[in-house]
Write a protein that holds these residues in place. Structure first.
Motif, PDB file in Angstrom:
ATOM      1  N   PHE A  92       0.771  -0.988  -0.102  1.00 57.79           N
ATOM      2  CA  PHE A  92       0.045   0.223   0.008  1.00 57.79           C
ATOM      3  C   PHE A  92       0.792   1.269  -0.039  1.00 57.79           C
ATOM      4  CE2 PHE A  92       0.812   1.077   4.275  1.00 57.79           C
ATOM      5  CZ  PHE A  92       0.568   2.563   4.171  1.00 57.79           C
ATOM      6  N   PHE A  93       2.169   1.222   0.679  1.00 60.17           N
ATOM      7  CA  PHE A  93       2.878   2.409   0.695  1.00 60.17           C
ATOM      8  C   PHE A  93       3.327   2.808  -0.859  1.00 60.17           C
ATOM      9  CE2 PHE A  93       6.597   4.761   2.256  1.00 60.17           C
ATOM     10  CZ  PHE A  93       5.775   5.601   2.702  1.00 60.17           C
ATOM     11  N   MET A 226     -10.068  11.311   3.872  1.00 54.56           N
ATOM     12  CA  MET A 226      -9.615   9.975   4.515  1.00 54.56           C
ATOM     13  C   MET A 226     -10.217   9.798   5.714  1.00 54.56           C
ATOM     14  SD  MET A 226      -5.530   9.725   4.949  1.00 54.56           S
ATOM     15  CE  MET A 226      -5.667  11.085   6.409  1.00 54.56           C
ATOM     16  N   ILE A 230     -12.191   6.578   7.772  1.00 49.72           N
ATOM     17  CA  ILE A 230     -11.762   5.963   8.837  1.00 49.72           C
ATOM     18  C   ILE A 230     -12.714   5.988   9.884  1.00 49.72           C
ATOM     19  CG2 ILE A 230      -9.751   5.637  10.462  1.00 49.72           C
ATOM     20  CD1 ILE A 230      -7.887   6.066   8.148  1.00 49.72           C
ATOM     21  N   PHE A 268      -8.651  16.664  12.737  1.00 48.44           N
ATOM     22  CA  PHE A 268      -7.625  15.714  12.961  1.00 48.44           C
ATOM     23  C   PHE A 268      -7.709  15.131  14.393  1.00 48.44           C
ATOM     24  CE2 PHE A 268      -6.700  17.664   9.062  1.00 48.44           C
ATOM     25  CZ  PHE A 268      -6.572  16.424   8.195  1.00 48.44           C
ATOM     26  N   PHE A 272      -7.642  11.267  15.165  1.00 49.31           N
ATOM     27  CA  PHE A 272      -6.609  10.442  15.991  1.00 49.31           C
ATOM     28  C   PHE A 272      -7.277   9.680  16.956  1.00 49.31           C
ATOM     29  CE2 PHE A 272      -2.625  11.036  18.560  1.00 49.31           C
ATOM     30  CZ  PHE A 272      -1.847  10.647  17.591  1.00 49.31           C
ATOM     31  N   ILE A 275      -8.561   6.361  15.742  1.00 47.50           N
ATOM     32  CA  ILE A 275      -7.522   5.653  15.329  1.00 47.50           C
ATOM     33  C   ILE A 275      -6.879   4.849  16.571  1.00 47.50           C
ATOM     34  CG2 ILE A 275      -5.285   5.375  14.370  1.00 47.50           C
ATOM     35  CD1 ILE A 275      -6.115   6.950  12.100  1.00 47.50           C
ATOM     36  N   ILE A 276      -6.866   5.596  17.892  1.00 51.29           N
ATOM     37  CA  ILE A 276      -6.450   5.139  19.002  1.00 51.29           C
ATOM     38  C   ILE A 276      -7.392   4.408  19.652  1.00 51.29           C
ATOM     39  CG2 ILE A 276      -5.446   5.678  21.278  1.00 51.29           C
ATOM     40  CD1 ILE A 276      -3.905   7.782  19.808  1.00 51.29           C
TER      41      ILE A 276
ATOM     42  N   PHE B  32       5.111   3.589   8.425  1.00 49.23           N
ATOM     43  CA  PHE B  32       5.310   4.664   7.594  1.00 49.23           C
ATOM     44  C   PHE B  32       4.814   6.119   7.998  1.00 49.23           C
ATOM     45  CE2 PHE B  32       4.725   0.858   5.134  1.00 49.23           C
ATOM     46  CZ  PHE B  32       5.835   0.502   4.687  1.00 49.23           C
ATOM     47  N   CYS B  75       3.655   9.902  21.466  1.00 50.54           N
ATOM     48  CA  CYS B  75       2.450  10.226  20.337  1.00 50.54           C
ATOM     49  C   CYS B  75       2.374   9.518  19.236  1.00 50.54           C
ATOM     50  CB  CYS B  75       2.470  11.855  20.094  1.00 50.54           C
ATOM     51  SG  CYS B  75       2.536  12.893  21.418  1.00 50.54           S
ATOM     52  N   LEU B  78       2.232   5.570  19.942  1.00 53.27           N
ATOM     53  CA  LEU B  78       0.782   4.650  20.448  1.00 53.27           C
ATOM     54  C   LEU B  78      -0.118   4.327  19.281  1.00 53.27           C
ATOM     55  CD1 LEU B  78      -0.198   4.626  23.231  1.00 53.27           C
ATOM     56  CD2 LEU B  78      -1.612   6.775  22.780  1.00 53.27           C
ATOM     57  N   PRO B  79      -0.135   5.282  18.284  1.00 52.56           N
ATOM     58  CA  PRO B  79      -1.078   4.810  17.154  1.00 52.56           C
ATOM     59  C   PRO B  79      -0.378   3.516  16.423  1.00 52.56           C
ATOM     60  CG  PRO B  79      -0.397   7.032  16.617  1.00 52.56           C
ATOM     61  CD  PRO B  79      -0.058   6.591  18.187  1.00 52.56           C
ATOM     62  N   ARG B  82      -1.407   0.405  17.622  1.00 50.89           N
ATOM     63  CA  ARG B  82      -2.849   0.031  17.383  1.00 50.89           C
ATOM     64  C   ARG B  82      -2.840  -0.355  16.222  1.00 50.89           C
ATOM     65  NH1 ARG B  82      -6.542  -0.783  20.984  1.00 50.89           N
ATOM     66  NH2 ARG B  82      -8.049   0.400  19.973  1.00 50.89           N
ATOM     67  N   VAL B  83      -2.432   0.436  15.080  1.00 46.94           N
ATOM     68  CA  VAL B  83      -2.899   0.053  13.661  1.00 46.94           C
ATOM     69  C   VAL B  83      -1.643   0.050  12.950  1.00 46.94           C
ATOM     70  CG1 VAL B  83      -5.038   1.282  14.084  1.00 46.94           C
ATOM     71  CG2 VAL B  83      -3.049   2.567  13.528  1.00 46.94           C
ATOM     72  N   GLY B  85      -0.306  -0.069   8.273  1.00 46.45           N
ATOM     73  CA  GLY B  85      -0.750   0.322   6.969  1.00 46.45           C
ATOM     74  C   GLY B  85      -1.456   1.671   6.691  1.00 46.45           C
ATOM     75  N   GLU B  86      -2.589   1.799   6.021  1.00 45.54           N
ATOM     76  CA  GLU B  86      -3.224   3.056   5.751  1.00 45.54           C
ATOM     77  C   GLU B  86      -3.585   3.751   7.046  1.00 45.54           C
ATOM     78  OE1 GLU B  86      -4.068  -0.034   4.697  1.00 45.54           O
ATOM     79  OE2 GLU B  86      -4.510   0.021   2.643  1.00 45.54           O
ATOM     80  N   TYR B  87      -3.987   2.991   7.748  1.00 38.92           N
ATOM     81  CA  TYR B  87      -4.442   3.724   9.039  1.00 38.92           C
ATOM     82  C   TYR B  87      -3.476   4.493   9.872  1.00 38.92           C
ATOM     83  CZ  TYR B  87      -8.443   0.766   9.109  1.00 38.92           C
ATOM     84  OH  TYR B  87      -9.721   0.362   8.369  1.00 38.92           O
ATOM     85  N   VAL B  89      -0.449   5.806   8.438  1.00 37.93           N
ATOM     86  CA  VAL B  89      -0.433   6.867   7.650  1.00 37.93           C
ATOM     87  C   VAL B  89      -1.276   7.988   7.933  1.00 37.93           C
ATOM     88  CG1 VAL B  89      -0.526   7.840   5.282  1.00 37.93           C
ATOM     89  CG2 VAL B  89       0.719   5.674   5.735  1.00 37.93           C
ATOM     90  N   ALA B  90      -2.732   7.616   8.039  1.00 36.07           N
ATOM     91  CA  ALA B  90      -3.527   8.579   8.420  1.00 36.07           C
ATOM     92  C   ALA B  90      -3.484   9.222   9.865  1.00 36.07           C
ATOM     93  CB  ALA B  90      -5.146   8.038   8.501  1.00 36.07           C
ATOM     94  N   ALA B  91      -3.095   8.433  10.936  1.00 42.82           N
ATOM     95  CA  ALA B  91      -2.794   8.725  12.400  1.00 42.82           C
ATOM     96  C   ALA B  91      -1.714   9.724  12.177  1.00 42.82           C
ATOM     97  CB  ALA B  91      -2.488   7.852  13.117  1.00 42.82           C
ATOM     98  N   LEU B  93      -0.598  11.621   9.780  1.00 44.26           N
ATOM     99  CA  LEU B  93      -0.990  12.781   8.982  1.00 44.26           C
ATOM    100  C   LEU B  93      -1.673  13.574   9.974  1.00 44.26           C
ATOM    101  CD1 LEU B  93      -2.098  11.691   5.526  1.00 44.26           C
ATOM    102  CD2 LEU B  93      -0.373  13.194   5.970  1.00 44.26           C
ATOM    103  N   GLY B  94      -2.600  12.928  10.680  1.00 44.03           N
ATOM    104  CA  GLY B  94      -3.346  13.724  11.658  1.00 44.03           C
ATOM    105  C   GLY B  94      -2.642  14.565  12.745  1.00 44.03           C
ATOM    106  N   LEU B  95      -1.417  13.617  13.088  1.00 45.03           N
ATOM    107  CA  LEU B  95      -0.514  14.260  13.965  1.00 45.03           C
ATOM    108  C   LEU B  95       0.189  15.550  13.394  1.00 45.03           C
ATOM    109  CD1 LEU B  95       0.622  13.786  16.966  1.00 45.03           C
ATOM    110  CD2 LEU B  95       2.549  12.944  15.746  1.00 45.03           C
TER     111      LEU B  95
END
Lengths: 289, 291
Positions: A92-93, A226, A230, A268, A272, A275-276, B32, B75, B78-79, B82-83, B85-87, B89-91, B93-95
């Motif tokens: 995916f990357f 995105m 999610i 975000f 965040f 996701i956690i 990633f 910070c 932690l994600p 938990r997750v 791949g895509e998830y 990357v999303a986390a 990006l959010g950070l």
């Protein structure tokens, strides 16, 4: 009254987010491709409309042009970028980076051709009138909501009532079985890209009429889509749309408590936290990959 | 001309550190992160604050920066636990997006959009030094550490969990600890790069720590070759000499140089992913096996 105004504003933004997010979710759900250039479809559609409008063409031609450009871009990405990559490996990357590269290229090309900074379409539809004491609404508010509702109804009818739509959902669930039944997953994934990308066009056009476009807007739109996908739960269009609406409202209502600069950060923060604490989202099924 | 070359060399060394540390999580641990500029920024602000308010000692600034960036790497760890791949990357990006806002709003620590100005020249044991030798030493140390880790048990564990996390866990590897440590190492390194950056420019503001910067560093790693020792450094050299090279091309108007540069690296990322996903260096040393 400020709260009501912000809430309505949020619903308008959220309806547009929901449309774009549903497109992204459709593509991601059906093909498992993390289409990071989805925001680019949005930018291209918005600018296509802008060019037609500034060229003095009637609005419906601009709208068709916007939809066509978004679809073509989605299809081109599928054929020229994603398919060759998936032929040698599916990480995916790799897909993400390739899409990101395209997004960067298009953003800068648009900046060079159309000029940098905000550009918007002047119409009387975005003139606000006072509907309640201190609450202002423009006709475009109703248009945004109507467009969102109609398109969702159409999309769910397409996914549940037509052969192609049912096949798309099957592709999301089990591509191998789908091929065993003699359907072409290639053709279906092109269909997913065409329909998903087209969903971004109306939102882009309405955004051009309200807040205006800039060359980097695709980025923001992409991140929101995105996040919505999610938060809503991957694979659930309903979830993505609902989460898009929610993010729009959260972003807007947050203005009552914090300054405008924080609006994006609020979205975000929500992402965040999801996701956690709940990576599977509202409607998603927990899955290990 | 010498000053120009020295400046470019310093910037290349600093970004070399950034790319090498990002490569450590991306290439070895398979995490990633698109938020590397956040830790670069944390280090830069921390180092600048030390230089401004305590002493402009380069070593102290680097240590404080590494501690701050390393500490806050939780910070992102932690994600990462938990997750995948895509998830993830999303986390990240959010950070990154939250941090950009925070950097421009937390005026007491970062000076807001205006940034921190007039950071004093760095000293080392009481003597004033330029940043170039410091950056080169730090880069060499980080590359050395990476090479050691790559061969040692820890590096092998990371590569194992990159390739098959469940299998690594089944063999008794502590996945959570390994990931957290890898993040800690990478973010502390980015913090050091940040402190050196602040001391070198004697000015920092949020512009240097945005998502674009994270993407630039990621592009360096990818164009050079993920999971290789020298790839990220070569990527940094190529991408940073690009603007210098484009400045000499006559037919590009000066206002468009930035855009042309971005187009080139965007195109390079896409084409590399299609035709040579292992990167420039990756192909030379390992062939197509890594693809």
């Amino acid at each position: 009254m400020l709260f009501l105004q912000l809430l309505l504003q949020g619903i308008q933004t959220g309806a547009l987010y929901a449309l774009t997010a549903a497109g992204f979710a459709l593509i991601f759900g059906a093909t498992r491709i993390f289409h990071f250039a989805h925001g680019t479809s949005f930018t291209l559609a918005g600018y296509a409309f802008l060019f037609c409008w500034n060229g003095g063409l009637p609005g419906w031609i601009g709208t068709l042009a916007g939809i066509a450009v978004a679809m073509l871009f989605g299809l081109a990405m599928e054929r020229l970028v994603y398919r060759p990559i998936q032929r040698h490996e599916g990480s995916f990357f790799t897909v993400f980076v390739a899409a990101f590269g395209v997004a960067v290229v298009v953003q800068n090309l648009v900046g060079m051709v159309a000029g940098r900074g905000f550009a918007s379409v002047d119409t009387r539809l975005s003139l606000a009138t006072e509907v309640l004491p201190d609450v202002f609404l423009a006709p475009i508010f109703w248009i945004a909501i109507a467009v969102a509702v109609v398109l969702f109804a159409a999309l769910s009818a397409f996914l549940t009532r037509t052969h192609a739509g049912v096949a798309l959902r099957a592709l999301a669930q089990n591509p191998d079985l789908l091929r065993a039944y003699g359907l072409s997953s290639n053709r279906l994934s092109m269909l997913a890209f065409a329909v998903g990308s087209a969903m971004a066009a109306p939102a882009a056009i309405l955004t051009a009429m309200t807040t205006g476009l800039n060359e980097a807007i695709g980025h923001h739109v992409m991140l929101i889509s995105m996040a919505a996908t999610i938060v809503g739960g991957v694979g659930s269009l309903r979830g993505a749309a609902l989460a898009g609406l929610m993010l729009g409202v959260a972003e807007s209502v947050a203005l009552q408590f914090v300054d405008t600069q924080w609006a994006e950060a609020v979205s975000f923060l929500v992402l965040f936290a999801f996701i956690i604490f709940r990576p599977s989202g509202f409607f998603g099924v927990a899955q290990t990959r | 001309m010498i000053a120009y070359a020295a400046n470019l060399a310093t910037i290349v060394a600093i970004f070399g550190i950034l790319a090498a540390t990002l490569n450590f999580v991306v290439g070895f641990a398979g995490i990633f992160s698109v938020a590397h500029a956040v830790f670069f920024g944390l280090g830069a602000y921390a180092g600048a604050q030390v230089a401004l308010h305590i002493v402009p000692d380069a070593l102290l600034a680097c240590v404080v920066a590494a501690v701050v960036a390393g500490g806050l790497s939780l910070c992102l760890a932690l994600p990462a636990l938990r997750v995948r791949g895509e998830y993830f990357v999303a986390a990240s990006l959010g950070l990154q997006m939250m941090a950009t806002t925070l950097f421009s709003e937390a005026k007491a620590f970062t000076g807001g959009i205006g940034g921190l100005v007039a950071i004093p020249r760095p000293t080392l044991f009481g003597m004033e030094v330029s940043v170039l030798p410091l950056a080169l030493v730090a880069l060499a140390l980080i590359l050395f550490a990476t090479a050691l880790l790559q061969r040692g048990a820890f590096g092998r564990t990371l590569q194992a969990l990159r390739d098959a996390e469940s299998a690594a866990e089944a063999l008794g590897k502590n996945v959570a600890a390994a990931k957290t440590l890898a993040m800690l190492f990478a973010c502390a390194g980015a913090g050091i790069a940040g402190a050196l950056f602040a001391l070198h420019l004697s000015f920092v503001n949020v512009e240097s720590f945005t998502m674009d910067q994270s993407v630039l560093v990621m592009a360096m790693v990818i164009i050079g070759g993920t999971g290789t020792l020298w790839g990220p450094v070569i990527g940094a050299i190529i991408l940073l000499s690009l603007p210098a090279g484009l400045a000499f091309v006559p037919f590009i108007p000066a206002t468009e140089v930035g855009a042309v540069q971005q187009i080139i690296y965007g195109l390079a990322m896409t084409l590399l992913m299609i035709f040579r996903p292992a990167g420039l260096v990756g192909d030379l040393s390992k062939g197509r096996a890594t693809a």
